[in-house]
Scaffold this motif. Structure first.
Motif, PDB file in Angstrom:
ATOM      1  N   VAL A 101       4.080   5.100  30.493  1.00  0.00           N
ATOM      2  CA  VAL A 101       3.265   6.188  29.959  1.00  0.00           C
ATOM      3  C   VAL A 101       4.135   7.090  29.088  1.00  0.00           C
ATOM      4  CG1 VAL A 101       1.668   6.221  31.918  1.00  0.00           C
ATOM      5  CG2 VAL A 101       3.684   7.709  31.953  1.00  0.00           C
ATOM      6  N   LEU A 102       3.485   7.738  28.143  1.00  0.00           N
ATOM      7  CA  LEU A 102       4.111   8.789  27.343  1.00  0.00           C
ATOM      8  C   LEU A 102       3.360  10.066  27.657  1.00  0.00           C
ATOM      9  CD1 LEU A 102       6.164   9.496  25.008  1.00  0.00           C
ATOM     10  CD2 LEU A 102       4.202   9.280  23.460  1.00  0.00           C
ATOM     11  N   VAL A 103       4.046  11.074  28.189  1.00  0.00           N
ATOM     12  CA  VAL A 103       3.376  12.315  28.560  1.00  0.00           C
ATOM     13  C   VAL A 103       3.980  13.485  27.793  1.00  0.00           C
ATOM     14  CG1 VAL A 103       2.947  11.404  30.875  1.00  0.00           C
ATOM     15  CG2 VAL A 103       4.880  12.930  30.497  1.00  0.00           C
ATOM     16  N   ASP A 104       3.177  14.529  27.572  1.00  0.00           N
ATOM     17  CA  ASP A 104       3.686  15.719  26.894  1.00  0.00           C
ATOM     18  C   ASP A 104       4.219  16.711  27.925  1.00  0.00           C
ATOM     19  OD1 ASP A 104       1.518  17.112  27.973  1.00  0.00           O
ATOM     20  OD2 ASP A 104       0.328  17.021  26.130  1.00  0.00           O
ATOM     21  N   LEU A 105       4.645  17.884  27.457  1.00  0.00           N
ATOM     22  CA  LEU A 105       5.260  18.857  28.348  1.00  0.00           C
ATOM     23  C   LEU A 105       4.315  19.350  29.433  1.00  0.00           C
ATOM     24  CD1 LEU A 105       7.334  21.098  25.896  1.00  0.00           C
ATOM     25  CD2 LEU A 105       8.106  19.161  27.280  1.00  0.00           C
ATOM     26  N   ALA A 106       3.027  19.292  29.183  1.00  0.00           N
ATOM     27  CA  ALA A 106       2.046  19.719  30.179  1.00  0.00           C
ATOM     28  C   ALA A 106       1.702  18.607  31.164  1.00  0.00           C
ATOM     29  CB  ALA A 106       0.774  20.207  29.489  1.00  0.00           C
ATOM     30  N   GLY A 107       2.268  17.413  30.964  1.00  0.00           N
ATOM     31  CA  GLY A 107       2.003  16.288  31.850  1.00  0.00           C
ATOM     32  C   GLY A 107       0.811  15.447  31.444  1.00  0.00           C
ATOM     33  N   ALA A 108       0.172  15.764  30.318  1.00  0.00           N
ATOM     34  CA  ALA A 108      -0.968  14.972  29.847  1.00  0.00           C
ATOM     35  C   ALA A 108      -0.479  13.650  29.268  1.00  0.00           C
ATOM     36  CB  ALA A 108      -1.758  15.747  28.798  1.00  0.00           C
ATOM     37  N   VAL A 109      -1.188  12.581  29.590  1.00  0.00           N
ATOM     38  CA  VAL A 109      -0.790  11.242  29.128  1.00  0.00           C
ATOM     39  C   VAL A 109      -1.300  11.018  27.709  1.00  0.00           C
ATOM     40  CG1 VAL A 109      -0.997   8.769  29.538  1.00  0.00           C
ATOM     41  CG2 VAL A 109      -0.762  10.349  31.471  1.00  0.00           C
ATOM     42  N   ALA A 110      -0.359  10.751  26.793  1.00  0.00           N
ATOM     43  CA  ALA A 110      -0.718  10.492  25.405  1.00  0.00           C
ATOM     44  C   ALA A 110      -0.886   8.997  25.137  1.00  0.00           C
ATOM     45  CB  ALA A 110       0.354  11.067  24.471  1.00  0.00           C
ATOM     46  N   GLU A 111      -0.102   8.169  25.822  1.00  0.00           N
ATOM     47  CA  GLU A 111      -0.180   6.711  25.671  1.00  0.00           C
ATOM     48  C   GLU A 111       0.129   6.078  27.018  1.00  0.00           C
ATOM     49  OE1 GLU A 111      -0.939   4.732  23.167  1.00  0.00           O
ATOM     50  OE2 GLU A 111      -1.104   6.196  21.550  1.00  0.00           O
ATOM     51  N   SER A 112      -0.456   4.919  27.283  1.00  0.00           N
ATOM     52  CA  SER A 112      -0.120   4.179  28.496  1.00  0.00           C
ATOM     53  C   SER A 112      -0.342   2.686  28.256  1.00  0.00           C
ATOM     54  CB  SER A 112      -0.951   4.653  29.687  1.00  0.00           C
ATOM     55  OG  SER A 112      -2.318   4.319  29.516  1.00  0.00           O
ATOM     56  N   ARG A 113       0.471   1.885  28.908  1.00  0.00           N
ATOM     57  CA  ARG A 113       0.356   0.430  28.790  1.00  0.00           C
ATOM     58  C   ARG A 113       0.762  -0.209  30.116  1.00  0.00           C
ATOM     59  NH1 ARG A 113       0.690  -1.541  23.154  1.00  0.00           N
ATOM     60  NH2 ARG A 113       0.699   0.273  21.785  1.00  0.00           N
ATOM     61  N   THR A 114       0.220  -1.381  30.370  1.00  0.00           N
ATOM     62  CA  THR A 114       0.646  -2.188  31.509  1.00  0.00           C
ATOM     63  C   THR A 114       0.926  -3.599  31.012  1.00  0.00           C
ATOM     64  OG1 THR A 114      -1.639  -2.809  32.065  1.00  0.00           O
ATOM     65  CG2 THR A 114      -0.737  -0.854  33.150  1.00  0.00           C
ATOM     66  N   ALA A 115       1.793  -4.301  31.720  1.00  0.00           N
ATOM     67  CA  ALA A 115       2.135  -5.669  31.334  1.00  0.00           C
ATOM     68  C   ALA A 115       2.703  -6.394  32.544  1.00  0.00           C
ATOM     69  CB  ALA A 115       3.151  -5.661  30.192  1.00  0.00           C
ATOM     70  N   ARG A 343      -0.477   3.974  38.389  1.00  0.00           N
ATOM     71  CA  ARG A 343      -0.098   4.820  37.256  1.00  0.00           C
ATOM     72  C   ARG A 343       0.560   6.132  37.665  1.00  0.00           C
ATOM     73  NH1 ARG A 343      -3.665   6.561  31.965  1.00  0.00           N
ATOM     74  NH2 ARG A 343      -3.859   8.561  33.026  1.00  0.00           N
ATOM     75  N   PRO A 344       0.163   6.761  38.804  1.00  0.00           N
ATOM     76  CA  PRO A 344       0.861   7.979  39.214  1.00  0.00           C
ATOM     77  C   PRO A 344       2.358   7.800  39.409  1.00  0.00           C
ATOM     78  CG  PRO A 344      -1.212   7.797  40.379  1.00  0.00           C
ATOM     79  CD  PRO A 344      -1.018   6.502  39.645  1.00  0.00           C
ATOM     80  N   VAL A 345       2.806   6.569  39.717  1.00  0.00           N
ATOM     81  CA  VAL A 345       4.242   6.337  39.832  1.00  0.00           C
ATOM     82  C   VAL A 345       4.899   6.499  38.468  1.00  0.00           C
ATOM     83  CG1 VAL A 345       6.040   4.683  40.457  1.00  0.00           C
ATOM     84  CG2 VAL A 345       3.925   4.796  41.800  1.00  0.00           C
ATOM     85  N   ALA A 346       4.292   5.926  37.431  1.00  0.00           N
ATOM     86  CA  ALA A 346       4.844   6.057  36.085  1.00  0.00           C
ATOM     87  C   ALA A 346       4.791   7.510  35.612  1.00  0.00           C
ATOM     88  CB  ALA A 346       4.084   5.152  35.111  1.00  0.00           C
ATOM     89  N   GLU A 347       3.689   8.207  35.917  1.00  0.00           N
ATOM     90  CA  GLU A 347       3.585   9.609  35.524  1.00  0.00           C
ATOM     91  C   GLU A 347       4.624  10.453  36.259  1.00  0.00           C
ATOM     92  OE1 GLU A 347      -0.405  11.094  35.764  1.00  0.00           O
ATOM     93  OE2 GLU A 347      -1.245   9.253  34.937  1.00  0.00           O
ATOM     94  N   GLY A 348       4.853  10.137  37.537  1.00  0.00           N
ATOM     95  CA  GLY A 348       5.899  10.827  38.275  1.00  0.00           C
ATOM     96  C   GLY A 348       7.274  10.531  37.710  1.00  0.00           C
ATOM     97  N   ALA A 349       7.469   9.297  37.229  1.00  0.00           N
ATOM     98  CA  ALA A 349       8.752   8.946  36.614  1.00  0.00           C
ATOM     99  C   ALA A 349       9.024   9.813  35.389  1.00  0.00           C
ATOM    100  CB  ALA A 349       8.765   7.467  36.240  1.00  0.00           C
TER     101      ALA A 349
END
Length: 370
Positions: A101-115, A343-349
């Motif tokens: 995931v790509l998140v901004d300073l507020a934690g909002a997800v701008a892009e996400s991918r899985t593979a 996905r919360p794991v990636a956002e936490g990362a």
């Protein structure tokens, strides 16, 4: 979390004070917050707040968000965080897939991918897939990226960024994943266990109890522990190896080499399609953890839980309630909730990179740069 809300009017703590103000701006969101409120909440002088916020505005991290009616005198100018001023990449490398995931300073997800990902493949192939995923969410590279937070199965050394004997993949033992990925991406990299990353993300957004356990059931079983509002990693990043507590001395052989581990029993029930039994086993481990640490809440996560959250919440809660009844007056019900899948794991990362900017956590380890 893991820091005081009180500012200090000392030149040596300029970055600490700026982090306090940035965090309050982050929490305020689009509504914003006035300089007077910032001073009141931090204990900083109005002059110190004005000086720091002027610097934050000059750096593009803060901006005016209009004016708010005052109870006396002229309307107050309100400031807000500029989320797009910085971004972080969060990367979850699991045993059979990756999420980025790509998140901004507020934690909002701008892009996400899985593979798909074969964590048992040669290290060079895993690194190529990881670096490719980072490049994919960065796009043309126009957005400012502060670094990459990487969440992987443990055990590992979060300070050195080195993997240990990941269950089922012992050949990763001693591999410097943090430095290797930094060299591939050219970005600062921070590494931590997947469960710790998820727990950090939950703690940053929590209004509830300061002590809780995040239990992740997916390709493995682990825990992220938040004690006193801070992620508890232990001296050797060994805290939270929840799945490898022995609950049956002569039980099934586990991938870690032991017998009767909670993970082995739980995953065996999952493979049989018996979610109720898997939930009961998970609840037994959760009850042991609650009894040991006296925590206030249990959060369930991971793809297996996400596939049948009601069954897992109901099963774990039943075991915890039974333990509470046996404890009598000492026992109180412990809330059990389910969180989204992986996905919360990636956002936490990603928060491994961002949280130190807001003074919300001590960095998991010194980030490596390419």
């Amino acid at each position: 979390m893991n820091r005081s809300n009180t500012g200090a009017n000392l030149p040596a703590l300029r970055s600490h004070n700026a982090a306090l103000l940035l965090d309050l701006l982050r929490v305020a969101g689009e509504r914003g917050i006035s300089r007077l409120e910032l001073a009141e909440r931090t204990g900083l002088t109005p002059q110190a707040v004005s000086k720091i916020t002027a610097r934050l505005r000059a750096e593009g991290l803060a901006a005016e968000a209009g004016r708010r009616a005052s109870t006396g005198g002229k309307p107050r100018t309100v400031l807000r965080l500029v989320p797009e001023a910085g971004h972080a990449v969060g990367l979850h490398l699991d045993r059979d897939g990756l999420t980025v995931v790509l998140v901004d300073l507020a934690g909002a997800v701008a892009e996400s991918r899985t593979a798909p990902l074969d964590f048992g493949a040669p290290a060079d192939e895993v690194l190529t897939a990881a670096a490719g995923a980072v490049a994919a969410v960065r796009g043309d590279g126009a957005l400012p990226v502060l670094g990459v937070g990487v969440a992987v199965p443990g055990p590992l050394d979060h300070r050195g960024g080195v993997l240990h004997r990941v269950t089922g993949f012992p050949r990763w033992d001693g591999y410097p994943l943090r430095d290797a990925l930094a060299a591939r991406t050219g970005l600062p990299v921070v590494l931590d266990k997947d469960t710790n990353a998820a727990a950090l993300g939950l703690a940053l957004g929590a209004d509830g109890p300061a002590d809780f356990a995040y239990l992740h059931l997916g390709t493995g079983l682990g825990a992220g522990l938040v004690l006193g509002g801070a992620v508890h990693r232990g001296e050797r990043t060994g805290a939270g190896e929840f799945g490898h507590q022995t609950v049956q001395l002569d039980g099934l052989r586990c991938g870690c080499g032991g017998r009767g581990c909670l993970e082995a029993l739980c995953l065996a029930a999952v493979r049989r399609g018996d979610a109720a039994e898997a939930a009961r086993v998970l609840g037994t481990g959760a009850a042991n953890l609650v009894g040991l640490l006296d925590i206030d809440r249990v959060v369930l996560g991971g793809r297996t839980v996400a596939a049948d959250p009601d069954t897992y919440v109901r099963g774990v809660r039943a075991v915890l309630d039974e333990r509470s009844r046996r404890d009598g007056a000492r026992g109180t019900p412990v809330p059990v909730t389910a969180h989204e899948g992986d996905r919360p794991v990636a956002e936490g990362a990603a928060q491994l990179v961002l949280a130190p900017l807001f003074g919300r956590v001590t960095p998991a380890g010194a980030p490596a740069t390419g």
